[in-house]
Motif scaffolding. Structure first.
Motif, PDB file in Angstrom:
ATOM      1  N   PRO A   9       0.797  -1.232   0.000  1.00 16.52           N
ATOM      2  CA  PRO A   9       0.000   0.000   0.000  1.00 16.52           C
ATOM      3  C   PRO A   9       0.830   1.283   0.000  1.00 16.52           C
ATOM      4  O   PRO A   9       0.258   2.365  -0.171  1.00 16.52           O
ATOM      5  CB  PRO A   9      -0.811  -0.105   1.306  1.00 16.52           C
ATOM      6  CG  PRO A   9      -0.834  -1.557   1.625  1.00 16.52           C
ATOM      7  CD  PRO A   9       0.494  -2.069   1.164  1.00 16.52           C
ATOM      8  N   ALA A  13      -1.558   3.883  -1.959  1.00 11.63           N
ATOM      9  CA  ALA A  13      -2.485   4.314  -0.913  1.00 11.63           C
ATOM     10  C   ALA A  13      -3.580   5.210  -1.480  1.00 11.63           C
ATOM     11  O   ALA A  13      -4.741   5.143  -1.046  1.00 11.63           O
ATOM     12  CB  ALA A  13      -1.725   5.053   0.191  1.00 11.63           C
ATOM     13  N   THR A  14      -3.237   6.035  -2.466  1.00 12.75           N
ATOM     14  CA  THR A  14      -4.237   6.909  -3.071  1.00 12.75           C
ATOM     15  C   THR A  14      -5.305   6.093  -3.794  1.00 12.75           C
ATOM     16  O   THR A  14      -6.502   6.398  -3.710  1.00 12.75           O
ATOM     17  CB  THR A  14      -3.564   7.876  -4.058  1.00 12.75           C
ATOM     18  OG1 THR A  14      -2.552   8.635  -3.357  1.00 12.75           O
ATOM     19  CG2 THR A  14      -4.572   8.842  -4.652  1.00 12.75           C
ATOM     20  N   SER A  17      -7.502   4.488  -1.117  1.00 20.68           N
ATOM     21  CA  SER A  17      -8.359   5.493  -0.503  1.00 20.68           C
ATOM     22  C   SER A  17      -9.547   5.824  -1.398  1.00 20.68           C
ATOM     23  O   SER A  17     -10.688   5.946  -0.935  1.00 20.68           O
ATOM     24  CB  SER A  17      -7.538   6.755  -0.207  1.00 20.68           C
ATOM     25  OG  SER A  17      -8.330   7.747   0.394  1.00 20.68           O
ATOM     26  N   THR A  27      -7.704   6.523   5.834  1.00 23.77           N
ATOM     27  CA  THR A  27      -6.505   6.392   5.008  1.00 23.77           C
ATOM     28  C   THR A  27      -5.280   6.171   5.884  1.00 23.77           C
ATOM     29  O   THR A  27      -4.382   5.385   5.534  1.00 23.77           O
ATOM     30  CB  THR A  27      -6.323   7.647   4.135  1.00 23.77           C
ATOM     31  OG1 THR A  27      -7.468   7.804   3.292  1.00 23.77           O
ATOM     32  CG2 THR A  27      -5.082   7.536   3.277  1.00 23.77           C
ATOM     33  N   LEU A  30      -5.262   2.622   6.714  1.00 18.95           N
ATOM     34  CA  LEU A  30      -4.844   1.794   5.583  1.00 18.95           C
ATOM     35  C   LEU A  30      -3.332   1.623   5.572  1.00 18.95           C
ATOM     36  O   LEU A  30      -2.812   0.556   5.223  1.00 18.95           O
ATOM     37  CB  LEU A  30      -5.298   2.424   4.258  1.00 18.95           C
ATOM     38  CG  LEU A  30      -6.807   2.522   3.993  1.00 18.95           C
ATOM     39  CD1 LEU A  30      -7.062   3.187   2.654  1.00 18.95           C
ATOM     40  CD2 LEU A  30      -7.461   1.155   4.042  1.00 18.95           C
ATOM     41  N   LEU A  31      -2.599   2.670   5.955  1.00 18.39           N
ATOM     42  CA  LEU A  31      -1.145   2.613   5.989  1.00 18.39           C
ATOM     43  C   LEU A  31      -0.611   1.986   7.273  1.00 18.39           C
ATOM     44  O   LEU A  31       0.400   1.295   7.258  1.00 18.39           O
ATOM     45  CB  LEU A  31      -0.563   4.024   5.834  1.00 18.39           C
ATOM     46  CG  LEU A  31      -0.674   4.674   4.457  1.00 18.39           C
ATOM     47  CD1 LEU A  31      -0.202   6.122   4.519  1.00 18.39           C
ATOM     48  CD2 LEU A  31       0.145   3.907   3.433  1.00 18.39           C
ATOM     49  N   ARG A  85      -5.508  -6.329   6.825  1.00 15.81           N
ATOM     50  CA  ARG A  85      -4.113  -5.895   6.977  1.00 15.81           C
ATOM     51  C   ARG A  85      -3.579  -6.221   8.378  1.00 15.81           C
ATOM     52  O   ARG A  85      -2.419  -6.604   8.530  1.00 15.81           O
ATOM     53  CB  ARG A  85      -4.000  -4.393   6.716  1.00 15.81           C
ATOM     54  CG  ARG A  85      -4.232  -3.982   5.286  1.00 15.81           C
ATOM     55  CD  ARG A  85      -3.091  -4.379   4.387  1.00 15.81           C
ATOM     56  NE  ARG A  85      -1.900  -3.556   4.655  1.00 15.81           N
ATOM     57  CZ  ARG A  85      -0.686  -3.828   4.183  1.00 15.81           C
ATOM     58  NH1 ARG A  85      -0.494  -4.907   3.456  1.00 15.81           N
ATOM     59  NH2 ARG A  85       0.334  -3.042   4.453  1.00 15.81           N
ATOM     60  N   SER A 262       6.984   5.095   4.383  1.00 16.46           N
ATOM     61  CA  SER A 262       5.605   4.616   4.301  1.00 16.46           C
ATOM     62  C   SER A 262       4.671   5.694   3.769  1.00 16.46           C
ATOM     63  O   SER A 262       3.652   5.400   3.134  1.00 16.46           O
ATOM     64  CB  SER A 262       5.119   4.152   5.686  1.00 16.46           C
ATOM     65  OG  SER A 262       5.868   3.058   6.148  1.00 16.46           O
ATOM     66  N   THR A 266       2.246   8.188  -0.864  1.00 15.76           N
ATOM     67  CA  THR A 266       1.101   9.095  -0.831  1.00 15.76           C
ATOM     68  C   THR A 266       1.504  10.478  -1.319  1.00 15.76           C
ATOM     69  O   THR A 266       0.782  11.129  -2.096  1.00 15.76           O
ATOM     70  CB  THR A 266       0.538   9.176   0.593  1.00 15.76           C
ATOM     71  OG1 THR A 266       0.142   7.875   1.019  1.00 15.76           O
ATOM     72  CG2 THR A 266      -0.647  10.112   0.672  1.00 15.76           C
ATOM     73  N   SER A 276       0.914   5.136  -9.501  1.00 15.10           N
ATOM     74  CA  SER A 276       1.330   4.197  -8.452  1.00 15.10           C
ATOM     75  C   SER A 276       2.624   3.491  -8.832  1.00 15.10           C
ATOM     76  O   SER A 276       3.503   3.286  -7.985  1.00 15.10           O
ATOM     77  CB  SER A 276       0.224   3.163  -8.205  1.00 15.10           C
ATOM     78  OG  SER A 276      -0.956   3.778  -7.754  1.00 15.10           O
ATOM     79  N   SER A 390       1.437  11.032   9.136  1.00 12.37           N
ATOM     80  CA  SER A 390       0.156  11.275   8.478  1.00 12.37           C
ATOM     81  C   SER A 390      -0.605  12.413   9.138  1.00 12.37           C
ATOM     82  O   SER A 390      -1.322  13.174   8.473  1.00 12.37           O
ATOM     83  CB  SER A 390      -0.689  10.002   8.501  1.00 12.37           C
ATOM     84  OG  SER A 390      -0.034   8.950   7.816  1.00 12.37           O
TER      85      SER A 390
END
Length: 438
Positions: A9, A13-14, A17, A27, A30-31, A85, A262, A266, A276, A390
């Protein structure tokens, strides 16, 4: 394969999301979610492996990793994906906590173990390089679930091959699993991450509740380790200065370089407008360089003490991360390349040192616990660091200028974390030498 699953991811990640219509807080999860599973599972997996057999836990971890990947592949919403995850993280914990110990069991020769640690560090770099590239390739065809099906299949193959590749380790029938300690640690770390995410959303009530639960649970874990007859983490290990320095270096690695990398995908897809696949290729300047450096710098590492290797790696990583700051105007991949390469070389040296010290600072029969503690520290740092990055950086929906400003802030933070950690472990090592001299 564990690192491919972890890093996937980071490049898309985008895409995830958008697929789940995820909020900024979702989001972040998710990470961070696989880091939570890793942080919660690594130490219990190591303790269980030393009690029941490393090969058994390794095989079970691969099966759980496959199950989590299937759940991610079929997820129809962000919550299901995050659960998948976390399950992936728990499975990867079993693989990571035991893999190095299984290899180290082949011999007690220090040079062989150092070589094994270098290959182990290199495999981590290759996995992190491959994950975003894999998800980026599937993104070209709008097939992001395919990468998780592939991880599931590969993990099943690993589970099938493990009995042929490894002999089972000896176990201590007199020890018992510290279930209370495992539960307290899981509750404490999960509550800590919830606190950070909810603080970003501005929900002070949930954040305060999470902070209290985290403090109580982690304090309870510390007390349990002191008072139980068979603790998951023996207090005697923490009195070993080399062990403490290695654990601190792992925290700094997670909170610094891993946390920033990480988030880099993004940033690359949001502020830089990369696809990506392009974001994965950019990240590979760090991760693939790390994989190569772990092997190429092995002769140099053998001439260093373990703590010196860790400090040198953290200093190099810190310098590389600081080189990524100071962006202005439309950011360019060429502007980021030198810093990513410097951080990659240093990360290769650092990963080899972490693997080396994880087994060198514990008794031979506790190698899985040593690896589990070291990697727990790394992914606790990564989970907390990724969440902080983030929180402090601008969201992908902000203006490009705001995203660049946020990137400049978090690169300075990550670089400072790496450098401060290096100073701290040098101080710990100096105190150790002073005590030995007395």
């Amino acid at each position: 394969m564990a690192m491919v699953a972890y890093a996937g991811p980071l490049g898309n990640a985008t895409t995830l999301s958008a697929a789940f219509a995820a909020s900024p807080a979702a989001t972040t999860w998710l990470l961070s979610s696989m880091s939570v599973g890793l942080a919660v599972g690594l130490l219990p997996a190591g303790a269980l492996a030393d009690l029941t057999g490393r090969r058994r836990v390794f095989t079970g971890g691969a099966l759980v990793l496959a199950a989590g990947s299937v759940l991610c592949a079929v997820a129809g919403d962000a919550r299901t994906f995050v659960v998948g995850r976390v399950v992936e993280g728990l499975g990867a914990a079993g693989v990571i906590a035991t893999g190095l110990g299984l290899v180290a069991a082949v011999t007690t020769d220090p040079a062989h173990r150092a070589r094994a640690a270098a290959w182990w560090g290199s495999s981590m770099g290759l996995g992190i390089a491959g994950g975003p590239l894999l998800t980026g390739l599937f993104d070209l065809g709008d097939l992001w679930p395919a990468s998780y099906w592939l991880i599931a299949g590969a993990s099943l193959a690993i589970a099938a091959l493990a009995p042929r590749c490894f002999t089972e380790s000896a176990v201590d029938p007199g020890r018992r699993m510290d279930l209370a300690g495992a539960a307290l640690m899981a509750i404490g770390l999960t509550a800590l991450l919830i606190t950070l995410v909810e603080a970003r959303r501005g929900d002070a009530g949930i954040a305060l509740t999470g902070a209290v639960v985290a403090a109580v649970a982690l304090a309870g874990f510390a007390v349990a380790q002191v008072r139980r007859r068979h603790p998951m983490l023996e207090p005697a290990l923490l009195r070993h200065r080399g062990f403490t320095a290695a654990a601190l270096a792992a925290v700094g690695t997670g909170a610094g370089v891993i946390a920033l990398m990480s988030f880099s995908g993004t940033f690359a897809t949001g502020a830089m407008g990369l696809s990506s696949l392009q974001a994965g290729a950019l990240l590979a300047l760090w991760s693939a360089t790390s994989a190569a450096a772990a092997l190429l710098l092995r002769p140099l590492a053998l001439r260093m003490t373990g703590t010196t290797q860790l400090a040198a790696g953290l200093i190099g990583a810190g310098v590389g991360l600081l080189m990524l700051s100071g962006l202005g105007g439309p950011p360019s991949a060429w502007r980021l390349a030198p810093g990513l390469i410097v951080a990659g070389v240093a990360s290769g040296l650092l990963n080899g040192g972490l693997g080396r010290q994880a087994i060198a600072t514990v008794p031979a029969d506790r190698a899985a616990v040593g690896t589990g503690v070291n990697n727990t520290a790394r992914y606790v740092g990564a989970a907390v660091g990724t969440t902080l990055v983030s929180v402090l950086a601008a969201t992908p929906h902000a203006s490009p200028a705001a995203q660049v400003a946020g990137w400049n802030h978090v690169t300075l933070l990550a670089g400072a974390i790496s450098l401060v950690t290096a100073v701290a472990i040098v101080a710990i090592d100096r105190d150790r030498h002073a005590e030995e001299a007395r």
